[in-house]
Design an enzyme around this catalytic site. Structure first.
Site, PDB file in Angstrom:
ATOM      1  CG  HIS A  36      39.303  42.364  37.706  1.00 49.74           C
ATOM      2  ND1 HIS A  36      39.224  42.606  38.991  1.00 49.74           N
ATOM      3  CD2 HIS A  36      38.812  41.078  37.675  1.00 49.74           C
ATOM      4  CE1 HIS A  36      38.767  41.719  39.712  1.00 49.74           C
ATOM      5  NE2 HIS A  36      38.490  40.843  38.897  1.00 49.74           N
ATOM      6  CB  CYS A 141      31.426  41.814  48.656  1.00 50.94           C
ATOM      7  SG  CYS A 141      32.023  40.337  49.355  1.00 50.94           S
TER       8      CYS A 141
END
Length: 150
Positions: A36, A141
Protein backbone atom coordinates in the site's frame (compact mmCIF):
# COMPACT_ATOMS: atom_id res chain seq x y z
CA UNK A 1 -3.90 14.17 0.47
CA UNK A 2 -2.52 11.33 -1.57
CA UNK A 3 -4.60 8.16 -1.50
CA UNK A 4 -2.96 5.01 -2.83
CA UNK A 5 -5.10 2.86 -5.09
CA UNK A 6 -4.19 -0.74 -4.46
CA UNK A 7 -5.71 -3.92 -3.10
CA UNK A 8 -5.98 -1.98 0.18
CA UNK A 9 -7.95 1.08 -1.01
CA UNK A 10 -10.16 1.60 -4.05
CA UNK A 11 -11.69 4.66 -5.76
CA UNK A 12 -14.63 4.66 -3.32
CA UNK A 13 -12.20 4.96 -0.41
CA UNK A 14 -10.56 7.93 -2.11
CA UNK A 15 -13.97 9.53 -2.64
CA UNK A 16 -14.72 9.20 1.06
CA UNK A 17 -11.44 10.92 1.95
CA UNK A 18 -12.27 13.72 -0.52
CA UNK A 19 -15.79 14.10 0.93
CA UNK A 20 -14.43 14.18 4.47
CA UNK A 21 -11.69 16.73 3.76
CA UNK A 22 -13.43 19.04 1.29
CA UNK A 23 -11.04 21.95 1.94
CA UNK A 24 -8.03 19.93 0.75
CA UNK A 25 -6.95 18.52 -2.58
CA UNK A 26 -7.18 14.72 -2.71
CA UNK A 27 -5.29 12.87 -5.44
CA UNK A 28 -5.14 9.16 -6.16
CA UNK A 29 -1.82 7.41 -6.71
CA UNK A 30 -1.75 3.99 -8.40
CA UNK A 31 0.30 1.51 -6.37
CA UNK A 32 1.69 -1.56 -8.09
CA UNK A 33 2.50 -4.81 -6.37
CA UNK A 34 1.29 -6.10 -3.00
CA UNK A 35 2.11 -2.95 -1.01
CA UNK A 36 0.00 0.00 0.00
CA UNK A 37 1.18 3.60 -0.41
CA UNK A 38 2.35 3.93 3.23
CA UNK A 39 4.50 0.85 2.74
CA UNK A 40 6.41 2.62 -0.05
CA UNK A 41 6.64 6.25 1.04
CA UNK A 42 5.90 8.60 3.89
CA UNK A 43 6.56 12.04 5.29
CA UNK A 44 10.12 12.37 6.52
CA UNK A 45 9.84 15.98 7.60
CA UNK A 46 7.78 19.15 7.20
CA UNK A 47 8.17 19.22 3.41
CA UNK A 48 10.04 16.00 2.72
CA UNK A 49 8.78 12.75 1.25
CA UNK A 50 10.85 9.64 1.94
CA UNK A 51 10.46 6.67 -0.38
CA UNK A 52 11.97 3.28 -0.91
CA UNK A 53 14.14 2.54 -3.91
CA UNK A 54 11.97 -0.16 -5.51
CA UNK A 55 10.35 0.42 -8.89
CA UNK A 56 6.90 0.55 -7.22
CA UNK A 57 8.02 3.18 -4.70
CA UNK A 58 9.72 5.37 -7.29
CA UNK A 59 6.72 5.09 -9.62
CA UNK A 60 4.45 6.30 -6.78
CA UNK A 61 6.79 9.24 -6.05
CA UNK A 62 6.79 10.27 -9.71
CA UNK A 63 2.98 10.10 -9.79
CA UNK A 64 2.75 12.30 -6.68
CA UNK A 65 5.14 14.86 -8.18
CA UNK A 66 2.88 15.23 -11.20
CA UNK A 67 -0.25 15.55 -9.07
CA UNK A 68 0.78 18.42 -6.80
CA UNK A 69 1.97 21.97 -7.14
CA UNK A 70 3.22 22.06 -3.53
CA UNK A 71 7.01 22.12 -3.32
CA UNK A 72 8.67 19.35 -1.35
CA UNK A 73 11.98 17.55 -1.21
CA UNK A 74 12.35 13.81 -1.57
CA UNK A 75 14.80 11.36 -0.09
CA UNK A 76 15.21 7.87 -1.51
CA UNK A 77 15.97 5.18 1.03
CA UNK A 78 17.60 1.85 0.16
CA UNK A 79 14.73 -0.11 1.76
CA UNK A 80 11.02 0.38 1.06
CA UNK A 81 10.20 -0.67 4.64
CA UNK A 82 12.19 2.28 6.00
CA UNK A 83 9.81 4.72 4.31
CA UNK A 84 7.02 3.50 6.59
CA UNK A 85 7.76 6.09 9.28
CA UNK A 86 5.78 8.60 11.32
CA UNK A 87 6.55 12.33 11.22
CA UNK A 88 5.22 14.03 14.35
CA UNK A 89 5.09 17.70 15.23
CA UNK A 90 4.46 18.03 18.99
CA UNK A 91 3.27 21.63 18.78
CA UNK A 92 4.94 22.58 22.04
CA UNK A 93 7.24 25.61 22.21
CA UNK A 94 10.87 24.61 21.86
CA UNK A 95 10.11 20.97 21.02
CA UNK A 96 11.28 20.14 17.49
CA UNK A 97 9.41 17.72 15.24
CA UNK A 98 10.56 14.14 15.27
CA UNK A 99 10.47 11.07 13.08
CA UNK A 100 9.67 7.62 14.43
CA UNK A 101 11.42 5.16 12.14
CA UNK A 102 12.65 1.61 12.04
CA UNK A 103 15.81 1.30 14.10
CA UNK A 104 19.26 0.99 12.54
CA UNK A 105 19.53 -2.67 13.51
CA UNK A 106 16.56 -3.46 11.27
CA UNK A 107 17.64 -1.50 8.18
CA UNK A 108 21.19 -0.17 8.63
CA UNK A 109 21.57 1.25 5.10
CA UNK A 110 18.39 3.27 5.42
CA UNK A 111 19.42 4.44 8.89
CA UNK A 112 22.43 6.11 7.32
CA UNK A 113 20.28 7.76 4.63
CA UNK A 114 17.84 9.10 7.24
CA UNK A 115 20.71 11.02 8.85
CA UNK A 116 20.34 13.47 5.93
CA UNK A 117 17.08 14.74 7.45
CA UNK A 118 18.38 17.71 9.41
CA UNK A 119 15.07 19.34 10.42
CA UNK A 120 13.77 16.46 12.56
CA UNK A 121 14.91 14.51 15.60
CA UNK A 122 15.26 10.85 14.63
CA UNK A 123 13.70 8.35 17.05
CA UNK A 124 14.54 4.75 16.14
CA UNK A 125 11.99 2.07 17.03
CA UNK A 126 12.52 -1.68 16.87
CA UNK A 127 9.93 -3.18 14.55
CA UNK A 128 11.02 -6.81 14.51
CA UNK A 129 7.91 -7.97 16.37
CA UNK A 130 5.62 -5.89 14.13
CA UNK A 131 7.28 -7.43 11.11
CA UNK A 132 6.49 -10.93 12.40
CA UNK A 133 2.82 -9.94 12.34
CA UNK A 134 3.17 -8.69 8.77
CA UNK A 135 2.73 -5.03 9.68
CA UNK A 136 4.75 -1.86 9.45
CA UNK A 137 5.20 0.96 11.91
CA UNK A 138 2.31 3.11 10.65
CA UNK A 139 -0.03 0.11 10.40
CA UNK A 140 -0.16 -0.38 14.14
CA UNK A 141 0.10 3.19 15.42
CA UNK A 142 -2.59 5.73 16.11
CA UNK A 143 -1.32 9.26 16.66
CA UNK A 144 -3.58 11.45 18.78
CA UNK A 145 -3.25 15.18 19.24
CA UNK A 146 -3.73 16.37 22.79
CA UNK A 147 -3.39 19.77 24.37
CA UNK A 148 -1.60 20.20 27.71
CA UNK A 149 -3.90 21.14 30.57
CA UNK A 150 -3.67 24.79 31.64
Amino acid sequence: FFVGLSKWTNHRGAEIVADTFRDFAVSTVPVSGPSHLRGLCGMGGPRTVVAGSSDAAQKAVRAMAVLTDHPYASLTLPDDAAADCLFLRPGLPGVPPFLLHRGGGDLPNSQEALQKLSDVTLVPVSCSELEKAGAGLSSLCLVLSTRPHS
